[in-house]
Design an enzyme around this catalytic site. Sequence first.
Site, PDB file in Angstrom:
ATOM      1  N   CYS A 289      31.209  42.676  45.826  1.00  0.00           N
ATOM      2  CA  CYS A 289      31.269  41.795  46.988  1.00  0.00           C
ATOM      3  C   CYS A 289      32.485  40.924  46.720  1.00  0.00           C
ATOM      4  CB  CYS A 289      29.993  40.976  47.117  1.00  0.00           C
ATOM      5  SG  CYS A 289      29.579  40.018  45.671  1.00  0.00           S
TER       6      CYS A 289
ATOM      7  N   ASP B  35      35.910  35.159  41.863  1.00  0.00           N
ATOM      8  CA  ASP B  35      35.801  34.399  40.622  1.00  0.00           C
ATOM      9  C   ASP B  35      36.342  35.187  39.431  1.00  0.00           C
ATOM     10  OD1 ASP B  35      34.960  32.014  41.536  1.00  0.00           O
ATOM     11  OD2 ASP B  35      32.822  32.346  41.177  1.00  0.00           O
TER      12      ASP B  35
ATOM     13  N   HIS C 104      31.363  20.668  57.021  1.00  0.00           N
ATOM     14  CA  HIS C 104      30.393  21.186  57.984  1.00  0.00           C
ATOM     15  C   HIS C 104      31.074  21.803  59.199  1.00  0.00           C
ATOM     16  CE1 HIS C 104      27.160  18.268  56.351  1.00  0.00           C
ATOM     17  NE2 HIS C 104      27.129  19.435  55.750  1.00  0.00           N
TER      18      HIS C 104
ATOM     19  N   GLU D 225      31.403  38.108  37.076  1.00  0.00           N
ATOM     20  CA  GLU D 225      32.562  37.366  37.545  1.00  0.00           C
ATOM     21  C   GLU D 225      33.282  36.569  36.456  1.00  0.00           C
ATOM     22  OE1 GLU D 225      31.159  35.057  40.868  1.00  0.00           O
ATOM     23  OE2 GLU D 225      29.284  34.574  39.891  1.00  0.00           O
TER      24      GLU D 225
END
Lengths: 95, 581
Positions: B504, B457, B191, B433
């Site tokens: 992307c 990936d 986090h 991917e």
Amino acid sequence: MSNPTCQQIVVVKNEKGLHLRPAELLARLAMQFESTVMVTKDDQSADCKNMLSVLTLGAVQGTPLGLSAEGSDAVEALAAVAELFDQGFHELDSE
Amino acid sequence: MLELQGIPVSPGVAIGPALVLDDEGYRIPRCLIPAADISVEWGRLLSAFGKVAKQLEVNRKQTAERLGEEAGRIFSAQQQMLSDPGLLAELEGRVHQQQQSAAYAVSRVLHRYAEALGKLNSPFLAERAEDVLDIEKQLLHRLGAVTSDPLSNLDEPVILLARNLTPSETANLDRHYVRGFCTEIGGPGGHTAIVAKGLELPAVVGIGQFLDRIGQGSQVIVDGDRGCMIVDPDQATIDRYEERAQIRQKLTLRLAELRDLPAETVDGQRVTLSANIEFPHEVDACLQRGADGIGLYRTEFLYLSSDEEPSEEDHYQAYTEVVGAMQGRPVVIRTLDLGADKMGHTSLHEPENNPFLGLRSIRLSLKNQDLFRTQIRAVLRAAVHGDVRMMFPLISTLQELRTARMLVNIVIDDLREEGADFRSDIPIGMMVEVPAAVIMIDRFAEEVDFFSIGTNDLVQYTLAVDRSNESVAELYQSSDPAVLRLIKQTVDVSNKTNTPVGICGEMSSNPARVLLLLGLGVRSVSVPPLAIPRIKKVIRSVTIADCEEIACRVMQLESAREVDLYLLDRLGDLVPELVVQ
């Protein structure tokens, strides 16, 4: 003089085990009773009224736990807590 | 000079004096109080509880405003703990019966819980241990038991060094003075890392033990791009970084001027330049930098930031915020792209030996259809507010794609039956991917509205290399000729079948590699908001003929290293301003 004591074995049914939300529900429910309700895993016990203490048991799904209640309303307290376990802390699929 | 390597979690460079936080936990000496003071002491403790509860609510709200509702929920777990009646009862016993001071009681009780939670073999509960320590720290500050928080009295820029930073601490950092931070522990998915990136604060985590070697006020450089921290740098290093910073700053100013100009090549070929985001609040940065749309909206944070599974309303709120802010520009929402090993709130599956080859992304969604349907419902409902597109990650077989599309149709029927406000005609695309998707790309083209090549990936699965495994990390190269061939094949088939295709992933945010992508026929890229100005600069500096010539040459090369050297060389010729560092 002596208060009634009850004991029962329950199993953690909900998928997430005794994590934050179930532990909180358990503490809130236990607080409604005067009796002390303890939950025991192996040789470690926690007071059900204490959420953090319950969390430290690290009980995952499928873990058998010992419940014991002691106090004036021990029978009711134990039944209520056992039911909460049985319902999987309202996290079980309704299917 | 000491140079230490860690994990880069938030890019950028910062230089400044170290502010070292003692984060070994507070050791409050055993302190008993006279019986007469018990009620006053108990009152102090209750008051501290009240103040911390208020502060947590402030943290939650502010974080939610800045980073979205989901991020705000990071603080809900702490709020729940603070309201644990058992905790208060235990503390009461210590103060009233054992006459312990409030601070000592807090420190003993909370430390014990944190330790017990930390010992459990569960990453999920280990996180709770951090929450408990965070609460302890805040209570002790309120009780005046530890010197006031060094973070609240800053009057000069600092680089924060700590064993670990809790999400509350990170969210509350005074950005005016804190220029960056480094921590001994932590990972890229934590986090704290997520909050840091959202704040655009250079950060390196997981460096390993270093605090004992660094004095308060030592000069420190945080290099959030390369993941290193330099302590007591020599003059030459400082000069190098300062020069780099200056060049960057000037370049940033110049590039900012491109904001309202189209991403168009010198010979007039328009390229779609979109942004990748993770949180709704990042939309501002995208608009400020002139993004054409959101090419990749990662929805993972919804699942990772809370102990509860996100509700349909949680999804809907987050998507609507993004879609509304983008004012009609396209927003591609990618459905859950996590592994069973990495779900924040629940374990959906037994632990796996090879999680990267296991139950993740679309596979996980298809196995947990309730979870998936909730997300699809929210996407379709949010779509009434703008140009929304839905994208499935890690599609490997036609069957997977068809099952996912079938679920969308089922959801559409449900929504229609309920009379809900939604759109049923949104474009549906897939990430390319895995090599299997490329091999079958012509067949996929018949069944999707668009493709997006996820290079990170694709590299991992093509070269069979786990990028987090140091022993083989050098194999992980997006310029590897094998990867380039797969990209070329995908783009060729897409263009032949008129299926829109974009890229992307890390590759498209690298200015040199963008030359190659344009040459291969790519006309749509999606990059992190920070990278938009540079990529626009590249696009506006070249002709398609330049790029095609580059691609032609690159496809003859035999190794990633050769490709990168050649591309860098050509970038130097065509857009020399971007070759800094």
